[in-house]
Design a protein around this motif. Structure first.
Motif, PDB file in Angstrom:
ATOM      1  N   SER A   1       0.922   9.433  11.196  1.00 15.22           N
ATOM      2  CA  SER A   1       2.340   9.738  11.381  1.00 15.22           C
ATOM      3  C   SER A   1       3.172   8.661  10.705  1.00 15.22           C
ATOM      4  O   SER A   1       2.750   7.502  10.624  1.00 15.22           O
ATOM      5  CB  SER A   1       2.683   9.766  12.866  1.00 15.22           C
ATOM      6  N   VAL A   2       4.357   9.036  10.284  1.00 17.43           N
ATOM      7  CA  VAL A   2       5.293   8.062   9.712  1.00 17.43           C
ATOM      8  C   VAL A   2       5.522   6.905  10.693  1.00 17.43           C
ATOM      9  O   VAL A   2       5.682   5.761  10.284  1.00 17.43           O
ATOM     10  CB  VAL A   2       6.630   8.766   9.335  1.00 17.43           C
ATOM     11  N   VAL A   3       5.481   7.174  11.996  1.00 20.39           N
ATOM     12  CA  VAL A   3       5.785   6.094  12.961  1.00 20.39           C
ATOM     13  C   VAL A   3       4.646   5.084  13.081  1.00 20.39           C
ATOM     14  O   VAL A   3       4.841   3.983  13.591  1.00 20.39           O
ATOM     15  CB  VAL A   3       6.171   6.634  14.360  1.00 20.39           C
TER      16      VAL A   3
ATOM     17  N   ASN B   1      -8.991   9.856   3.607  1.00 18.79           N
ATOM     18  CA  ASN B   1      -7.557   9.695   3.358  1.00 18.79           C
ATOM     19  C   ASN B   1      -6.744  10.043   4.597  1.00 18.79           C
ATOM     20  O   ASN B   1      -7.242  10.727   5.500  1.00 18.79           O
ATOM     21  CB  ASN B   1      -7.126  10.589   2.190  1.00 18.79           C
ATOM     22  N   VAL B   2      -5.511   9.566   4.579  1.00 21.64           N
ATOM     23  CA  VAL B   2      -4.615   9.773   5.717  1.00 21.64           C
ATOM     24  C   VAL B   2      -3.394  10.554   5.249  1.00 21.64           C
ATOM     25  O   VAL B   2      -2.849  10.266   4.185  1.00 21.64           O
ATOM     26  CB  VAL B   2      -4.161   8.396   6.266  1.00 21.64           C
ATOM     27  N   VAL B   3      -2.986  11.529   6.046  1.00 23.66           N
ATOM     28  CA  VAL B   3      -1.707  12.202   5.820  1.00 23.66           C
ATOM     29  C   VAL B   3      -0.765  11.723   6.924  1.00 23.66           C
ATOM     30  O   VAL B   3      -1.129  11.739   8.108  1.00 23.66           O
ATOM     31  CB  VAL B   3      -1.872  13.740   5.860  1.00 23.66           C
ATOM     32  N   ALA B   4       0.404  11.276   6.514  1.00 24.82           N
ATOM     33  CA  ALA B   4       1.369  10.749   7.495  1.00 24.82           C
ATOM     34  C   ALA B   4       2.611  11.641   7.517  1.00 24.82           C
ATOM     35  O   ALA B   4       3.567  11.406   6.758  1.00 24.82           O
ATOM     36  CB  ALA B   4       1.736   9.313   7.138  1.00 24.82           C
TER      37      ALA B   4
ATOM     38  N   ALA C   1      -6.112   6.421   0.704  1.00 26.19           N
ATOM     39  CA  ALA C   1      -4.661   6.588   0.505  1.00 26.19           C
ATOM     40  C   ALA C   1      -3.981   7.070   1.783  1.00 26.19           C
ATOM     41  O   ALA C   1      -4.593   7.734   2.620  1.00 26.19           O
ATOM     42  CB  ALA C   1      -4.406   7.587  -0.617  1.00 26.19           C
ATOM     43  N   VAL C   2      -2.717   6.712   1.903  1.00 28.98           N
ATOM     44  CA  VAL C   2      -1.876   7.256   2.979  1.00 28.98           C
ATOM     45  C   VAL C   2      -0.786   8.062   2.282  1.00 28.98           C
ATOM     46  O   VAL C   2       0.025   7.511   1.538  1.00 28.98           O
ATOM     47  CB  VAL C   2      -1.245   6.129   3.819  1.00 28.98           C
ATOM     48  N   ILE C   3      -0.802   9.367   2.481  1.00 34.15           N
ATOM     49  CA  ILE C   3       0.159  10.238   1.791  1.00 34.15           C
ATOM     50  C   ILE C   3       1.274  10.624   2.772  1.00 34.15           C
ATOM     51  O   ILE C   3       1.027  11.335   3.753  1.00 34.15           O
ATOM     52  CB  ILE C   3      -0.518  11.539   1.287  1.00 34.15           C
ATOM     53  N   PRO C   4       2.488  10.153   2.520  1.00 35.42           N
ATOM     54  CA  PRO C   4       3.589  10.522   3.410  1.00 35.42           C
ATOM     55  C   PRO C   4       4.065  11.947   3.114  1.00 35.42           C
ATOM     56  O   PRO C   4       4.213  12.305   1.941  1.00 35.42           O
ATOM     57  CB  PRO C   4       4.690   9.506   3.077  1.00 35.42           C
TER      58      PRO C   4
END
Ligand code: NDP
Length: 234
Positions: free
Chosen positions: A127-129, A166-169, A222-225
């Motif tokens: 999450s973005v937070v 990978n992470v989706v935020a 990667a963290v993809i916002p």
């Protein structure tokens, strides 16, 4: 035949949109759910990610139906929002156990088959937070920040074996998770989002599917916002 895809928490919201999107692309999709029931038309296994025996049983069921999991989407998550001084140990433990330890449990189990196959994709819903912090969400933000360090460690450990992590935020997405927010809080959030709207679950699903596709074969750690600009790339 497509790939064997497992989405945790795929009974509704973002997880369901992700599952339907993989299925529409021709993959063999399984979802886990905790209490809300099986989504129509998808292979579903009841499994609480806080229970190791449920996770083991879910993987056994998915493997016998679709073969070893090739794409894992660790999506199951909860909130227990409250200010830190009012937060109970139970609020803290439940969120960390579901969002962070639950992801650890399923990733560790999925790694077995992926290591054997020298191939695999893991995608974690943060999450973005997790990167910005959020007043009233110390437990949730910590669990999501933890996923970033976890996914990057997995990326380093398993990169040489053809496995990406990978992470989706996401920012704010229209689901039951955010339906509980007051109108005032929603307006406050939207005023900070350059695109001035919430995401749809499908907009998150598209990015998850990209990370599992051949087009993303050289992306790991990667963290993809996907946040309408709320975090400005962070
Ligand atoms: P929902 O509340 O709509 O759905 C949550 C899903 O997780 C449900 O399928 C639920 O199952 C499942 N789940 C919850 N706890 C467990 C558990 N212990 N074991 C197994 N499954 C569990 O959430 P969203 O779709 O909105 O969120 C999905 C993910 O995206 C979460 O990780 C969330 O933190 C993240 N996210 C969401 C954002 C948003 O704005 N909505 C923003 C940023 C990140 P059941 O239906 O059976 O309870």
């Amino acid at each position: 035949m497509g790939r064997s895809v497992l989405v945790t928490g795929g009974s509704r919201g973002i997880g369901l949109a992700i599952a339907r999107s993989f299925e529409a692309a021709g993959d063999r999709v399984a979802v886990t759910y905790r209490s809300s029931g099986r989504p129509e038309g998808l292979f579903a296994v009841q499994a609480d990610v806080t229970k190791p025996e449920d996770v083991e049983a879910a993987f056994a069921a998915v493997e016998s139906e679709h073969g070893a999991v090739e794409v894992l989407v660790a999506n199951a998550g909860i909130t227990r929002d409250t200010l830190l001084l009012r937060m109970s140990d139970d609020d803290w433990d439940a969120v960390i156990d579901t969002n962070l330890t639950g992801a650890y449990r399923v990733a560790k189990r999925a790694a077995r088959g992926m290591l054997r196959a020298h191939n695999g994709r893991m995608i974690f819903l943060a999450s973005v937070v997790g990167l910005s912090g959020s007043a009233g969400q110390a437990n949730y933000a910590a669990s999501k920040a933890g996923l970033v360090g976890f996914a990057r460690s997995v990326a380093r450990e398993f990169g040489s074996r053809g496995i990406t992590a990978n992470v989706v935020a996401p920012g704010f997405v229209d689901t039951e998770l955010t339906a509980v927010l007051s109108a005032e809080r929603r307006a406050e959030i939207l005023s900070q989002v350059p695109l001035r709207r919430y995401a749809t679950p499908d907009e998150i699903a598209g990015v998850v599917r990209f990370l599992a596709s051949d087009d993303a074969s050289y992306i790991t750690g990667a963290v993809i916002p996907v946040d309408g600009g709320l975090g400005m790339g962070h």
